[in-house]
Structure formats: C-alpha cells, structure tokens
Design a protein around this motif. Sequence first.
Motif, PDB file in Angstrom:
ATOM      1  N   ILE A 102     -14.740   5.880 -13.918  1.00  0.00           N
ATOM      2  CA  ILE A 102     -14.705   7.329 -14.111  1.00  0.00           C
ATOM      3  C   ILE A 102     -15.079   7.677 -15.546  1.00  0.00           C
ATOM      4  CG2 ILE A 102     -13.303   9.417 -13.908  1.00  0.00           C
ATOM      5  CD1 ILE A 102     -11.466   7.878 -12.015  1.00  0.00           C
ATOM      6  N   PRO A 103     -16.098   8.501 -15.752  1.00  0.00           N
ATOM      7  CA  PRO A 103     -16.499   8.870 -17.112  1.00  0.00           C
ATOM      8  C   PRO A 103     -15.377   9.597 -17.849  1.00  0.00           C
ATOM      9  CG  PRO A 103     -18.220   9.434 -15.542  1.00  0.00           C
ATOM     10  CD  PRO A 103     -17.015   9.046 -14.741  1.00  0.00           C
ATOM     11  N   LEU A 104     -15.347   9.417 -19.158  1.00  0.00           N
ATOM     12  CA  LEU A 104     -14.322  10.035 -19.985  1.00  0.00           C
ATOM     13  C   LEU A 104     -14.355  11.552 -19.855  1.00  0.00           C
ATOM     14  CD1 LEU A 104     -13.287   9.035 -23.555  1.00  0.00           C
ATOM     15  CD2 LEU A 104     -13.845  11.410 -23.084  1.00  0.00           C
ATOM     16  N   ALA A 105     -15.544  12.134 -19.799  1.00  0.00           N
ATOM     17  CA  ALA A 105     -15.657  13.595 -19.727  1.00  0.00           C
ATOM     18  C   ALA A 105     -14.920  14.151 -18.515  1.00  0.00           C
ATOM     19  CB  ALA A 105     -17.125  13.995 -19.687  1.00  0.00           C
ATOM     20  N   ARG A 106     -14.953  13.443 -17.411  1.00  0.00           N
ATOM     21  CA  ARG A 106     -14.240  13.901 -16.212  1.00  0.00           C
ATOM     22  C   ARG A 106     -12.728  13.724 -16.371  1.00  0.00           C
ATOM     23  NH1 ARG A 106     -17.590  12.236 -10.728  1.00  0.00           N
ATOM     24  NH2 ARG A 106     -19.645  12.969 -11.383  1.00  0.00           N
ATOM     25  N   ILE A 166      -4.416   3.616 -10.372  1.00  0.00           N
ATOM     26  CA  ILE A 166      -5.494   3.594  -9.399  1.00  0.00           C
ATOM     27  C   ILE A 166      -6.647   4.497  -9.839  1.00  0.00           C
ATOM     28  CG2 ILE A 166      -4.477   5.473  -8.051  1.00  0.00           C
ATOM     29  CD1 ILE A 166      -5.438   3.991  -5.516  1.00  0.00           C
ATOM     30  N   GLU A 167      -7.853   4.127  -9.451  1.00  0.00           N
ATOM     31  CA  GLU A 167      -9.057   4.853  -9.883  1.00  0.00           C
ATOM     32  C   GLU A 167      -9.256   6.136  -9.072  1.00  0.00           C
ATOM     33  OE1 GLU A 167     -11.777   3.134 -12.563  1.00  0.00           O
ATOM     34  OE2 GLU A 167      -9.678   3.650 -12.859  1.00  0.00           O
ATOM     35  N   ARG A 168      -8.321   7.060  -9.257  1.00  0.00           N
ATOM     36  CA  ARG A 168      -8.441   8.385  -8.636  1.00  0.00           C
ATOM     37  C   ARG A 168      -8.278   9.431  -9.717  1.00  0.00           C
ATOM     38  NH1 ARG A 168      -4.775   9.268  -3.432  1.00  0.00           N
ATOM     39  NH2 ARG A 168      -4.998  11.393  -4.276  1.00  0.00           N
ATOM     40  N   LEU A 169      -9.283  10.273  -9.853  1.00  0.00           N
ATOM     41  CA  LEU A 169      -9.297  11.261 -10.921  1.00  0.00           C
ATOM     42  C   LEU A 169      -8.094  12.193 -10.840  1.00  0.00           C
ATOM     43  CD1 LEU A 169     -10.759  12.554 -13.322  1.00  0.00           C
ATOM     44  CD2 LEU A 169     -12.102  13.904 -11.697  1.00  0.00           C
ATOM     45  N   ASP A 170      -7.743  12.648  -9.635  1.00  0.00           N
ATOM     46  CA  ASP A 170      -6.640  13.598  -9.515  1.00  0.00           C
ATOM     47  C   ASP A 170      -5.316  12.993  -9.962  1.00  0.00           C
ATOM     48  OD1 ASP A 170      -6.746  11.849  -7.333  1.00  0.00           O
ATOM     49  OD2 ASP A 170      -5.758  13.268  -5.982  1.00  0.00           O
ATOM     50  N   LEU A 171      -5.078  11.720  -9.607  1.00  0.00           N
ATOM     51  CA  LEU A 171      -3.833  11.076  -9.999  1.00  0.00           C
ATOM     52  C   LEU A 171      -3.778  10.826 -11.508  1.00  0.00           C
ATOM     53  CD1 LEU A 171      -3.351   8.488  -7.103  1.00  0.00           C
ATOM     54  CD2 LEU A 171      -2.328  10.757  -7.354  1.00  0.00           C
ATOM     55  N   LYS A 172      -4.903  10.457 -12.066  1.00  0.00           N
ATOM     56  CA  LYS A 172      -4.934  10.217 -13.507  1.00  0.00           C
ATOM     57  C   LYS A 172      -4.663  11.517 -14.275  1.00  0.00           C
ATOM     58  CE  LYS A 172      -8.161   6.271 -13.365  1.00  0.00           C
ATOM     59  NZ  LYS A 172      -7.361   5.208 -13.995  1.00  0.00           N
ATOM     60  N   GLN A 173      -5.320  12.575 -13.886  1.00  0.00           N
ATOM     61  CA  GLN A 173      -5.121  13.829 -14.610  1.00  0.00           C
ATOM     62  C   GLN A 173      -3.701  14.368 -14.443  1.00  0.00           C
ATOM     63  OE1 GLN A 173      -8.342  16.497 -13.450  1.00  0.00           O
ATOM     64  NE2 GLN A 173      -9.500  15.853 -15.252  1.00  0.00           N
ATOM     65  N   ALA A 174      -3.124  14.195 -13.269  1.00  0.00           N
ATOM     66  CA  ALA A 174      -1.732  14.606 -13.073  1.00  0.00           C
ATOM     67  C   ALA A 174      -0.808  13.829 -14.008  1.00  0.00           C
ATOM     68  CB  ALA A 174      -1.326  14.403 -11.620  1.00  0.00           C
ATOM     69  N   LYS A 230     -23.467   4.536  -7.382  1.00  0.00           N
ATOM     70  CA  LYS A 230     -24.461   5.385  -6.725  1.00  0.00           C
ATOM     71  C   LYS A 230     -24.136   6.866  -6.901  1.00  0.00           C
ATOM     72  CE  LYS A 230     -24.259   3.238  -2.713  1.00  0.00           C
ATOM     73  NZ  LYS A 230     -24.504   2.925  -1.292  1.00  0.00           N
ATOM     74  N   SER A 231     -22.842   7.191  -6.883  1.00  0.00           N
ATOM     75  CA  SER A 231     -22.457   8.591  -7.022  1.00  0.00           C
ATOM     76  C   SER A 231     -22.635   9.109  -8.443  1.00  0.00           C
ATOM     77  CB  SER A 231     -21.000   8.770  -6.591  1.00  0.00           C
ATOM     78  OG  SER A 231     -20.115   8.145  -7.509  1.00  0.00           O
ATOM     79  N   LEU A 232     -22.602   8.222  -9.420  1.00  0.00           N
ATOM     80  CA  LEU A 232     -22.656   8.638 -10.819  1.00  0.00           C
ATOM     81  C   LEU A 232     -24.054   8.571 -11.426  1.00  0.00           C
ATOM     82  CD1 LEU A 232     -19.423   6.827 -12.087  1.00  0.00           C
ATOM     83  CD2 LEU A 232     -19.706   9.282 -11.766  1.00  0.00           C
TER      84      LEU A 232
END
Length: 783
Positions: free
Chosen positions: A136-140, A106-114, A267-269
């Motif tokens: 989600i940008p690669l840098a994030r 899923i497109e959630r940064l916290d879940l991906k990083q975990a 819009k957020s990015l």
Amino acid sequence: MTQDVTSGGGGGVRPVFSRVCVIGSGVMGAGIAAQIANAGVPVLLLDRKVDGTDPNALANGAIAKALKTDPAPFMDPAAAKLIATGNIDDDLPRVADCDWVVEVIIERLDLKQALYRRLDAVRRPGTPVSSNTSTIPLARLVDGMPESFQRDFLITHFFNPPRYMRLLEVVAGPTTDPAHVAAVSDFCDRWLGKTVVRAKDTAGFIANRIGTFWMQAAARVAVDHGLTVEQVDTIIGWPFGIPKTGVFGLLDLVGIDLMPHISASMKSLLAAGDRYHAFAEDLPLIAKMIEGGYTGRKGKGGFYRINRAGGGKVKESIDLVTGEYALSERFSLPSGAGDAAGLLASGDRFGAYARTVMGETLAYAASLVPEISDDIVGIDRAMELGFNWKKGPFALIDQIGAAKLAAVLRQEGIAVPALIEAVGDGRFYQDRDGATQAFGVDGAWHPVTRPEGVILLGDFRKRGKPVLSSRSGALWDIGDGVACFEITTKMNTFDESVMTILEKSIAHVGEHFKALVLYSDAAHFSAGANLGLAAFAANMAAWGEIGKLVSRGQSVYKALKYAPFPVVAAPAGMALGGGCEIVLHADAIQAHAESYIGLVECGVGLIPGWGGCGEMLDRLRADPRTAKGPMPPTREVFEMIATARVSKSAAEARRMHILRDRDGITMNRDRLLADAKTLALSLVDGYQPPPKPEFRLAGAGGKLALDMAVEGMVRQGIATPHDVTVAGKLATILTGGDHDVTEIVTEEDMLGLERAAFAELVRSIPTLDRIEHMLETGKPLRN
C-alpha cells in the motif's frame, strides 16, 4: 558502536529509541519485535484482544512460537524477556511510553487507517509511526489523517525473516519530518543491523517491484519454452549470481499462496503501460496447487516436494503443464554456457530463455530509474540484500557488458531503456582515485558514499596495496596506527602459508603499528584448518609434516597472544576449529551478531590442537558465573568441545564463554571493522600482554568422571565407538594427563598434551574416514 545485546547497551552508547511498540504479532511483527529485543531494546508487542482467560493470547502465542522457530528469530532466548505483550483494546495507551511505533497488521487500508486514528489519540506528540506495508503506497495510508500525523509517518519495509535479511526499505512522504527518517534509519542501521535503502512511494518499492517481475516472467516464459523447474532454476541461478533456489525454489520458500495476492496488488497499482502487466497472469497451475495445499515449504510441497511414501525420502518436482510430480533430476548447462555472457550468447533454448527472462528483468530495472530510486546504487543494494543476488541489476549489466546487453535486447525485440543507451559501451560503475563512482541518470558520475562509521576492507584494496601480502593472507594499514590481517585462502582456511604470513605480520605490527585487528570481508571468518591438505599429508604418511603444522600453529597463536600490542578478533559468519582458536587468542573480540563460533575438531575425529583447550579452560575458570574448583569448568569445556557445539549467534557465543563480558557485539556487518578498530585503539594506552596461565586440573579422578559420562552417552546411543576414543583423548588434555590434582599444569604442558593427542588421532583409520567423509559430503561421519 560496541553493543552488548544481552544487557541492552554497550560501550556507554544508548539507542535513540529506548522503547519501541510493534502492533501486529504475525510472523513479521513477531520477527521485528524479536530483532529489536535482540538489540537489547525493550518492546511492547500488541495485537487484537482475544476472548477468554488470556486477552493477550495472540501476542503471547507469537512469542512462544518464535522461541520454537528454526531458524530462530531470537539470538538468545533471554531476549524474549524484553518483550512485553498486550492487546490493542486494553493496552493502546501504553504506546505513550514508546519512542517509535511500528505497525505490522493485515494489508487492509481501512484497518490500518482505523488503527492510526486510535494511535494518534494516545501517542506522545512527535513520536514517529511507521508501517511495514509492502503493497500500500504511503500516500494512501495517510490520506485524510491530520497533518501532524503525516509529518511523523513513514514506511519501514522489513524483509522476512527480519533477523537474517539485512535489507530495510524506507519510504518518506512529501511532508514526513526528515528528522524522523534520519532517526529511524540510524536506529535500524546501528541497532538492528539493517542496510537502509531509500525508496520512492511506488508500488512494491524497489526489491519487490523488480523481484516479483523477475519471478513472474521466469515462471510464465518457462511454460512457453517447455522447460522443467530444475532447468529454470539452473539457468536463472548461478550463471547470474542468483542463489541456487533459482525461481521455483524461491517461490516454494516464500509461499506460493502469496503470489496471487502480490500479483493482484501490483496490477491494481501499476499504470496500464507498465511492462509488469505482460507477465502478470499467474500460471494456471498455481491455483490448482494452492487448492491442494501445495503452497511450498510451509505446505505439503510446492514446485518441489519430498515424497516420503513407504518410509522413503525422494525429492520430486512438478511438471509445469500437467501438474504431475516426478523424480527430480539434476540439470547441468551445456559447456560454454557457464556464465551470464556465455548463456546469453547460447543458440539453444536455454540461451533463448535466459535472453528473454534476464533481458526483460534487467531492462525493466533500468527503466525504473529514477521512478523507484534516485540512483542505481539503491536498486542494486535492494536486489542484493532483498533477493540475495550476488550482484544487483546494474553490476550484473557491467559483468555482461552494457553494449552486449543492448544488442541482446534488440535481438529479442525488447525496448532498450534510455539509461542503457546513455551508458553506451561503458559501465555503470567505475573506480577512480580509490573510490567507486556510479553512473547517474544525468549522465554524470557520482560517488558511492557509505554511512558515517562504515569502513570496509574492500575500500582499502581500491586505494592501495597491502603492507605485507602473500597468496594466503595480507596485512593492511587501516589508519590511526591500526593494522588489519586478513586470510585470503578458500573459506579462509589455515595452512602453513597462512601461518607464515601471519607470523611476519605479527613482527611487522610490533615495529610499525599500535594494534592489530583480525578480520575478513568474506562471508565467513574462517572454516579452520585446511582438511584437504591434512588428508593429503596423511595419505602420504607425512606424519612429521602434520606434527610440524600443529606445533607451528601453537607457536604463532601464542606469539599473537603475547605480542606487545593489543589484538582484536572480529569474526562474522563461521569461525570454526582453528578459526575459533585464533579468536580465543585475541585480547578482545568484536563479533558480528551473526557469528557462528565453535571448536568442531571432534566432529572429524581430532581435538583442538592450536591451544583451544587451554584457552577455553582459562575463560571458564576466570568467569565468576562458573562454579569454582577444577571439575565444573572442565566438565563444561569437555561437553562443548566433545559435542562440537557451535554458537548460533554472538549472543550464544557469550553464553558459551567464547565471548567475555568485555567483548563487543556489532549488529550491522558493515560496521564490524570500524567497531573492532575502535575497540583495539581503546586498549592501546598502558597495554601489557596477558600473564601466562597456570592450571590446577582434576587429574585421574576427573578423567574417570568424564569417561563415565561418555559411557553413559554410549548406552543412550548418543556416542559412537570413535566418539569414545576422541573424547578420551580430550578428557586426558582437560584433566592434565599424568599430572596429579595437586600439581600445577602450565600452558606449555597443555600444548604438549594437545600435540600428543592430535598425533595419535590423526593416524587412526576412523579419524581419516571422518576427514574424507567431511571433504566429500560436507557432513560429519558417525563412526
């Protein structure tokens, strides 16, 4: 690379990755896993653990669903056996056995990083890890991760469905190991059939950045101009080389409920000054549609729906203001507005709409170089393959004229990008010295290069003239003593003129070349015989001319088969009827993975008349997997031809015995000609034409068995009266006609039976009705 996707390799070539892990078994994850398995590479598919008797239920369910999905993610259901399933809690350590890990959760940064932190603890050092993220940008994604992980990380953005969409956007970070980028890109190119486009680490990358802007602008401006969805999809469609789905049909296809999420992410990015924000607000209607379950084709309908009330089937479209559905009405543009330039110059509201939407879109694309791509080529390829535009933005600007577009932009009050100003009244692409060059942001011309091992027939057209040519076909010298024959008729159909140039080509190759490849750059290899000419001749009662064409086709195809040099057929897309028969007469086949091959003549009330019956029988009886004796091969060929069965992939064509074990499958369409040429050269040394086959067929008893099988189909309501007639003629051919089961049936005997059956059927009214119905509707008539 010659590749056997059913056994996991081909030609002794092995992929750089021998096992791949895909984490996330949703639609995209399962589709990516299926495509890797299609290439014969084992996959480990992981998802969340589920409480209950099957902790791997999510991954197992995804595979089961994929096996039932249409269009099918698997080229052959057997490929699913290459996918091992598991769950992240119990099976993550198995990642250590994998050479590449693809994250598709899923497109959630916290879940991906975990997940990445857990992956980093179990993967082999140096194993590349990629994300399929589209938002989600690669840098994030790698922020806070160890440097060693950042070196091994990249983005591989597949498009849905992964089997059929050729585009793959690859994004690398500033510290990503170039070796990983090269290895992943090469694997996805050669083994997964992808065209790899390098994108920058920016919002939406390339295709979605421009494509979502285009869709948002088209929808918003449609309301302002008071247009219907049919009008918009016509205006924005074929005049600009955009698929007939247009905008609203495309939104229905991808899912209307995705648009608010994509819009919010963009819009957020994007910076406050980005032109995207001018069209970012979704239509008020969209929220209402989503709430009501009208999310597109996957829901109750979308901008279009099928109303089945009262047992009917009526196509309806929605009013963009009121939200009410009404009968969908076909819309045609006024005369003079049939192409992009004409439409942009039109003074009516349709032209005004096109100027605003396409003007804004093309200007936006031009303003993003080099922000999202270093060159215009990457942007064009991304839009051509990601959104199925016939021409990318810059090729489309060339078609319109850069100076004319600049004038349109000024007229509409749209800022003219510096890149369009720089090209002036020139072009973005030019051909010089047989090679294509692209205009760069530095104002210089740069060669458009192809990956190593890619050759296209179009490149030879730019460099010179064919060895032989006519209005219906051409023979090209593609180097190393190999010639290539292409058909150039509409849909690459066969007629007398094609037979003439093919016959001349066979003679010429015999004198001047080592080998011959049958190939076409067109979307489809061949739709078979030209039914329009056959119908015309039948209406004129020119039975002799039809008979001559059947005899001529047999003669030319057998000349090809017994030529003193190897012949390799390289089909892609459809190879039907006579197109299938010419493939069957080649010494070897190098097929694109997406090849749809079959003898379909019975569908129009005819039988294969150019040797296809004998060639298929010869394949079946020679295959050790086929039961011995005259009837088992005969029954299998009869069923395949009588039902006009067409393979849904090259892998299925192999199961149908159209492809043999020694034939090859190429995953990447752009590599097909090179692979076919390599295969042809491998056959040159010591080449001898094949011996003429002799058959022992089932005779009268075998025909009776086939007739009884057809009668059973009639009782089940499967076969129609004319099906019985056609199948009877086919059964006569495949069982040897008047020949007894003890007698030898020669290849010439088989050809004679084909000619006789064809001559009878083509004179019958039901067959002529089938042919006319097919020409008028594109669909078979069940009479």
